[in-house]
Motif scaffolding. Structure first.
Motif, short mmCIF file in Angstrom:
data_model
loop_
_atom_site.label_atom_id
_atom_site.label_comp_id
_atom_site.label_asym_id
_atom_site.label_seq_id
_atom_site.Cartn_x
_atom_site.Cartn_y
_atom_site.Cartn_z
N ARG A 7 0.76 -1.22 0.10
CA ARG A 7 0.23 0.06 -0.01
C ARG A 7 0.85 1.11 -0.10
NH1 ARG A 7 -3.65 -1.37 4.99
NH2 ARG A 7 -4.07 0.89 4.95
N LEU A 8 0.36 2.52 -0.48
CA LEU A 8 0.92 3.57 -0.74
C LEU A 8 0.22 4.56 0.01
CD1 LEU A 8 3.85 4.72 -1.64
CD2 LEU A 8 2.39 5.31 -3.75
N GLY A 9 0.82 5.24 0.97
CA GLY A 9 0.17 6.30 1.81
C GLY A 9 0.08 7.59 0.91
N ALA A 10 -0.92 8.58 1.61
CA ALA A 10 -1.12 9.78 0.80
C ALA A 10 0.31 10.72 0.60
CB ALA A 10 -1.88 10.60 1.58
N GLY A 11 1.12 10.88 1.69
CA GLY A 11 2.35 11.61 1.53
C GLY A 11 3.28 10.96 0.55
N SER A 12 3.38 9.80 0.63
CA SER A 12 4.18 8.93 -0.17
C SER A 12 3.95 9.30 -1.69
CB SER A 12 4.47 7.41 0.28
OG SER A 12 4.96 7.64 1.31
N TYR A 13 2.59 8.92 -1.93
CA TYR A 13 1.98 9.11 -3.21
C TYR A 13 2.43 10.29 -3.83
CZ TYR A 13 -1.55 9.13 -6.99
OH TYR A 13 -2.10 9.22 -8.24
N MET A 14 1.84 11.50 -3.11
CA MET A 14 2.12 13.05 -3.54
C MET A 14 3.48 13.12 -3.89
SD MET A 14 1.34 16.65 -1.77
CE MET A 14 -0.24 16.23 -1.31
N ALA A 122 6.66 16.90 -0.12
CA ALA A 122 5.72 16.46 -1.45
C ALA A 122 4.97 17.49 -1.85
CB ALA A 122 4.94 15.33 -0.65
N VAL A 123 4.41 18.40 -1.15
CA VAL A 123 3.72 19.63 -1.61
C VAL A 123 4.63 20.47 -1.93
CG1 VAL A 123 2.51 21.47 -0.68
CG2 VAL A 123 2.10 19.68 0.43
N VAL A 124 5.88 20.77 -2.04
CA VAL A 124 6.95 21.64 -2.59
C VAL A 124 7.03 20.81 -4.04
CG1 VAL A 124 9.09 22.47 -2.79
CG2 VAL A 124 7.87 22.60 -0.42
N LEU A 125 7.27 19.52 -4.06
CA LEU A 125 7.53 18.91 -5.05
C LEU A 125 6.35 18.97 -6.12
CD1 LEU A 125 9.40 15.45 -4.54
CD2 LEU A 125 10.22 17.42 -5.81
N LEU A 126 5.12 18.91 -5.38
CA LEU A 126 3.71 19.05 -6.41
C LEU A 126 3.58 20.45 -6.92
CD1 LEU A 126 1.36 17.76 -6.96
CD2 LEU A 126 0.10 18.97 -4.90
N PHE A 127 4.00 21.56 -6.22
CA PHE A 127 3.76 22.78 -7.12
C PHE A 127 4.86 23.07 -8.01
CE2 PHE A 127 1.52 23.79 -3.18
CZ PHE A 127 0.23 24.35 -3.70
N LEU A 128 6.17 22.41 -7.79
CA LEU A 128 7.44 22.53 -8.69
C LEU A 128 6.88 21.65 -10.00
CD1 LEU A 128 10.62 22.07 -6.69
CD2 LEU A 128 10.07 23.90 -8.26
#
Length: 170
Positions: A7-14, A122-128
């Motif tokens: 399984r893959l958690g939300a933070g790791s998935y993001m 993960a949020v910083v990576l998402l915005f980048l």
């Protein structure tokens, strides 16, 4: 148990999905901003590179999303819903933000909880990833337009040279 079956958690998935999109964006930018304008590749090669990178991204994203659905105790075949943009728009925030059950489910034991640092990263990576993906798409369309214009110019030069030869031999 295999890594792909976990399984893959939300933070790791993001984080992993953002890293995959970021990789696609950087490689697409390199092809569109460096290889195409310098003449190292033509329009056909640029299209093949971008399509291949997109296919690779799709494979990675499909695997990550299937593991994330398992964490939410949903069948992994539901990942096919992401192929429809409107449904993906609805499902993506759910995959990115909702935590799965902390107890074991039909797909295995729960992944460890993401810490605040992991979520922030993960949020910083998402915005980048979002910003660079947008830049990569614009760069690709610009490079395609320039390569098409140069192909049209070359074709018209070829045709006009052929017309001059016809006039000489007439």
């Amino acid at each position: 148990m295999s890594v792909l079956k976990n399984r893959l958690g939300a933070g790791s998935y993001m984080g992993w999905a953002s890293a995959a999109f970021l990789s696609w964006a950087v490689l697409s930018l390199a092809a569109s901003e460096w290889l195409a304008p310098s003449g190292r590749i033509g329009l056909r090669e640029l299209n093949v590179i971008i399509s291949s990178l997109g296919a690779g991204l799709g494979v990675v994203f499909y695997g990550l999303s299937a593991r994330r659905l398992k964490d939410l105790n949903m069948p992994p075949w539901l990942v096919k819903v992401l192929a429809f943009p409107l449904l993906a728009l609805i499902l993506m925030p759910y995959l990115l933000l909702v935590s799965g059950p902390q107890e074991e489910n039909a797909y295995g034991v729960a992944p460890p909880s993401s810490g605040i640092l992991k979520i922030f990263g993960a949020v910083v990576l998402l915005f980048l990833a979002i910003n660079l993906s947008f830049a990569a798409m614009l760069s690709y369309y610009k490079a395609r337009s320039l390569l098409r214009t140069s192909q049209v110019a070359q074709n018209s030069e070829f045709l006009s040279a052929g017309a001059r030869l016809d006039v000489q031999y007439a």
